[in-house]
Structure formats: C-alpha cells, structure tokens
Write a protein that holds these residues in place. Structure first.
Motif, short mmCIF file in Angstrom:
data_model
loop_
_atom_site.label_atom_id
_atom_site.label_comp_id
_atom_site.label_asym_id
_atom_site.label_seq_id
_atom_site.Cartn_x
_atom_site.Cartn_y
_atom_site.Cartn_z
N TYR A 39 46.62 -31.05 34.11
CA TYR A 39 47.30 -30.74 35.37
C TYR A 39 46.48 -29.83 36.44
O TYR A 39 46.27 -30.21 37.53
CB TYR A 39 48.44 -30.01 35.10
CG TYR A 39 49.68 -30.91 34.50
CD1 TYR A 39 49.54 -32.12 34.35
CD2 TYR A 39 51.00 -30.29 34.04
CE1 TYR A 39 50.51 -33.03 33.79
CE2 TYR A 39 52.01 -30.89 33.37
CZ TYR A 39 51.71 -32.33 33.27
OH TYR A 39 52.75 -32.95 32.49
N ASP A 47 50.22 -27.00 39.00
CA ASP A 47 50.52 -28.31 38.43
C ASP A 47 50.86 -29.30 39.27
O ASP A 47 51.28 -30.53 38.95
CB ASP A 47 51.63 -28.14 37.10
CG ASP A 47 52.79 -27.47 37.69
OD1 ASP A 47 52.90 -27.01 38.77
OD2 ASP A 47 53.84 -27.53 37.10
N HIS A 87 57.63 -37.29 38.60
CA HIS A 87 58.02 -37.22 37.12
C HIS A 87 57.05 -37.44 36.22
O HIS A 87 56.02 -38.04 36.49
CB HIS A 87 59.65 -37.85 36.85
CG HIS A 87 60.51 -36.94 37.95
ND1 HIS A 87 61.46 -36.18 37.81
CD2 HIS A 87 60.69 -37.80 39.34
CE1 HIS A 87 62.12 -36.21 38.66
NE2 HIS A 87 61.67 -36.90 39.79
N GLU A 88 57.27 -37.39 34.95
CA GLU A 88 56.53 -37.73 33.95
C GLU A 88 55.90 -39.21 34.03
O GLU A 88 54.86 -39.66 34.00
CB GLU A 88 56.92 -37.53 32.53
CG GLU A 88 56.04 -37.78 31.53
CD GLU A 88 54.97 -36.58 31.56
OE1 GLU A 88 54.04 -36.77 31.17
OE2 GLU A 88 55.37 -35.43 31.85
N ASN A 89 56.66 -40.14 34.33
CA ASN A 89 56.52 -41.40 34.52
C ASN A 89 56.86 -42.25 35.82
O ASN A 89 56.80 -43.62 35.99
CB ASN A 89 57.21 -42.42 33.35
CG ASN A 89 56.72 -42.03 32.12
OD1 ASN A 89 55.49 -41.94 31.65
ND2 ASN A 89 57.86 -41.57 31.08
N ARG A 149 55.22 -31.49 40.94
CA ARG A 149 55.58 -32.06 39.58
C ARG A 149 56.78 -31.29 39.12
O ARG A 149 57.04 -30.32 38.85
CB ARG A 149 54.14 -31.74 38.86
CG ARG A 149 54.24 -32.27 37.49
CD ARG A 149 53.25 -32.06 36.68
NE ARG A 149 51.94 -32.16 37.00
CZ ARG A 149 51.17 -33.32 37.07
NH1 ARG A 149 51.79 -34.44 36.50
NH2 ARG A 149 50.08 -33.74 37.36
N LYS A 150 57.79 -32.24 38.66
CA LYS A 150 58.91 -31.79 37.96
C LYS A 150 58.75 -31.91 36.61
O LYS A 150 58.50 -33.07 36.11
CB LYS A 150 60.16 -32.88 38.45
CG LYS A 150 60.41 -32.38 39.92
CD LYS A 150 61.15 -31.23 40.37
CE LYS A 150 62.58 -31.57 39.95
NZ LYS A 150 63.56 -30.36 40.42
N ASN A 151 58.84 -30.94 35.83
CA ASN A 151 58.60 -30.79 34.51
C ASN A 151 59.49 -29.88 33.55
O ASN A 151 60.02 -28.95 34.23
CB ASN A 151 57.16 -30.68 33.81
CG ASN A 151 56.65 -29.40 34.34
OD1 ASN A 151 56.98 -28.41 33.77
ND2 ASN A 151 55.66 -29.34 35.32
N GLU A 152 59.88 -30.26 32.46
CA GLU A 152 60.66 -29.23 31.72
C GLU A 152 60.23 -27.87 31.33
O GLU A 152 60.89 -27.15 30.90
CB GLU A 152 61.04 -29.89 30.31
CG GLU A 152 62.05 -31.19 30.83
CD GLU A 152 63.09 -30.53 31.36
OE1 GLU A 152 63.96 -30.01 30.93
OE2 GLU A 152 63.54 -31.46 32.22
N THR A 153 58.89 -27.45 31.51
CA THR A 153 58.38 -26.23 31.46
C THR A 153 58.38 -25.46 32.85
O THR A 153 58.29 -24.12 32.66
CB THR A 153 57.07 -26.40 30.87
OG1 THR A 153 56.20 -26.94 31.59
CG2 THR A 153 56.99 -26.85 29.53
#
Length: 324
Positions: free
Chosen positions: A18, A93, A124-126, A208-212
């Motif tokens: 990232y 990121d 998102h991731e994908n 970036r949207k991520n769970e962390t």
C-alpha cells in the motif's frame, strides 16, 4: 513550472504494498514541482527503512521520523515543515490520480481560491465503488462556505482530496489526542477562515476501505471523540448568523452518531454515554433547526425522543456505515 506543492503523507506501519502504491502515485503525478513529506509516526524499523528508501531514490521526498503520537501530531508536524505554497494530504494506504494535483492547482489559481475540494473513489479489496459525478465545478464564497460545511456534503469531513493554501493551513491544526473526526475539525477551521473555495464534482483521490482502518476498528470507545468534536464545532460558532445552522449540524450528526454506535453493537457502558448525548440533543436544540434537517432526520429525532426503543431496533438493523 507551477509553484511548489507540499504533499504530506503520515505513515504508521502501513503495509509495504500500500505504501509503495501511495508514494508511487504521488511521485508519478503530472504535476512534478512537489515536495513529499513522509511523516513516520513511530513505525517499526522495516517501515521506517522503507520510508528512508523513498528519500534516497527521489530528492523530492523528505522523511520526518517522530515518536508514535498519532496521525494528528504527524499531520501538524507536516504542516509546520511544509515549504510549498499549497498543501495536500494523502493517507499512506491511498493513492491519487496522476492529474489530481495539476487539476486542483489550476482551479485554485484560476479562481484565486483558498482551497479546492475534489471527490474520491472508495477502493475495496476487489472493487471500486462507482458513483455518478457531474464533473462540474462550483465556487463558494464568504459566509456560504461554513454554511455549506454545516448543511451539505460538498466539502466533506476528510482532509484528503483537497489542495489548501499553506498560509491558511498553518493557521489551523488537527486536534491532538483525538482518534476520530480530527479531519472534520481541521476542515471546519479552514472553512471558518476561507474567503473563496472551489468544489469539483469529479473523483481524483482513491480512498482505500479496509478492515484495519480507524473507522473499521472494533474499539467503539474511540468514536466518542467524534461526538465531542461535533459538539465543539457547534459551540465554537460565534457568528450569530450561523448559530442555527451550527446547531442543526450538531443535531443532525449526533443523531447519526447514536444510530451508528447502536448499529455497531455499542455495549451498556457506551449506551450510558449515548444516553447523555441524546439528552443534550433534546435540551439544546433550537426549534428553528428543523428547517435544515431532512425529513428522515426529523423522523429519527421524533423516534429518539418519544419512541427510543423503536429507534434502537431500527438502528440495529442498519450497517453502521460512517458515510451519511
């Protein structure tokens, strides 16, 4: 060649891929007269070395190492170190489009604006969240700037996706010690001081949207910083012509905050604090604010006041997204 732009990138243990993508997108920007201020907020040695590597490979990069003190301290240190006429923030990121800086710089100069705002893509991731944009630009002046902040979504709460005159940014600061909504408070300060801004309805920033991420954190206690800063914004409005709108901002966003916390599964300790916020909303709401609330928010206000159990059940059925 245009004037120098300072790109401030706070870094704390960002995944290598990232961070590489982030810095690469900045350095490959079509606008090349930049300084990239990477503020390492006490990352581990591996990430710190990666930051130093960027500095060694490109003379436009400067790394500032600090003890871990949080993103607000990192951004404030970046502002203090900035030498450019303009400042922009990029989270470590995220990435920017190759023409973001050029486009925002041109809009700022052509309109003699204090800052320019663009939209952003949610990555998102994908997938990338697709939204409809008009690509139109809008100039907002004078008292309408802070009014727009209170009542609309044009300006937004995030400090990224903006190009800001450094002279203005240096008069504001991110609230240190807060873990959420620090961006919002900083942007509010800018709006209070600005004379003219430009909003372009086109995405140039990739968020970036991520769970962390901070907003995805399971520790709900930190989100009460958001409620506190919402209240500080309202109470910090000294202009009598804007106080009703600031009160509407408070009511609108505190109701949203209560709903958000319930949807995320707030426990009984959190619920006690949410009850305190609920009581503040009802005790400190001017009846004139209802003209500035959507029909949906007015309904939520009434449910929260007269049928709190129903409000709770409806909130539990929601996803808890922070976007509204």
């Amino acid at each position: 060649m245009g004037e120098l732009i300072s790109v401030i990138v706070p870094v704390y243990n960002t995944p290598e891929q990232y961070l590489n993508e982030c810095i690469k997108s900045v350095l490959k920007s079509s606008y090349s007269n930049i300084e990239v201020l990477i503020v390492d907020d006490g990352s581990n040695s591996e990430v710190a070395r990666q930051c130093d590597g960027f500095q060694e490979s490109d003379s436009r990069v400067q790394v500032i190492h600090q003890k871990n003190a949080g993103v607000s301290v990192a951004r404030n240190n970046g502002i203090r170190s900035a030498a450019g006429k303009y400042i922009t923030f990029v989270d470590a990121d995220d990435t920017i489009e190759y023409d973001m800086l050029q486009t925002l710089y041109d809009l700022c100069n052509q309109n003699e604006a204090d800052f320019v705002v663009c939209k952003f893509n949610e990555v998102h991731e994908n997938s990338i969240t697709q939204k409809q944009y008009t690509n139109e630009t809008k100039v907002i002046v004078g008292n309408n700037i802070v009014s727009s902040f209170y009542l609309k979504l044009d300006i937004g709460w995030i400090s990224c996706a903006k190009l800001i005159k450094t002279s203005l940014a240096k008069k504001a600061s991110f609230p240190e010690g807060k873990r959420t909504a620090e961006d919002m408070y900083f942007v509010w300060q800018l709006c209070k001081m600005a004379s003219k801004i430009v909003v372009i309805d086109k995405p140039y920033y990739n968020y970036r949207k991520n769970e962390t991420s901070a907003m995805a954190d399971k520790d709900l206690s930190k989100f009460f910083d958001t409620a506190e800063l919402i209240e500080l914004v309202w109470k910090g409005e000294e202009d009598s012509s804007n106080q009703i709108k600031a009160n509407a901002f408070f009511v609108n966003n505190e109701i949203w905050f209560i709903r958000f916390m319930i949807a995320r599964g707030a426990n009984w300790k959190c619920n006690e604090r949410l009850q305190e916020i609920r009581n503040k909303v009802f005790m400190q709401t001017n009846r004139m604010v209802f003209r500035y609330l959507s029909n949906g928010r007015r309904l939520e206000f009434l449910l929260l006041k007269y049928f709190p159990s129903l409000f709770y059940l409806l909130a539990k059925m929601q996803t808890g997204r922070m976007s509204e």
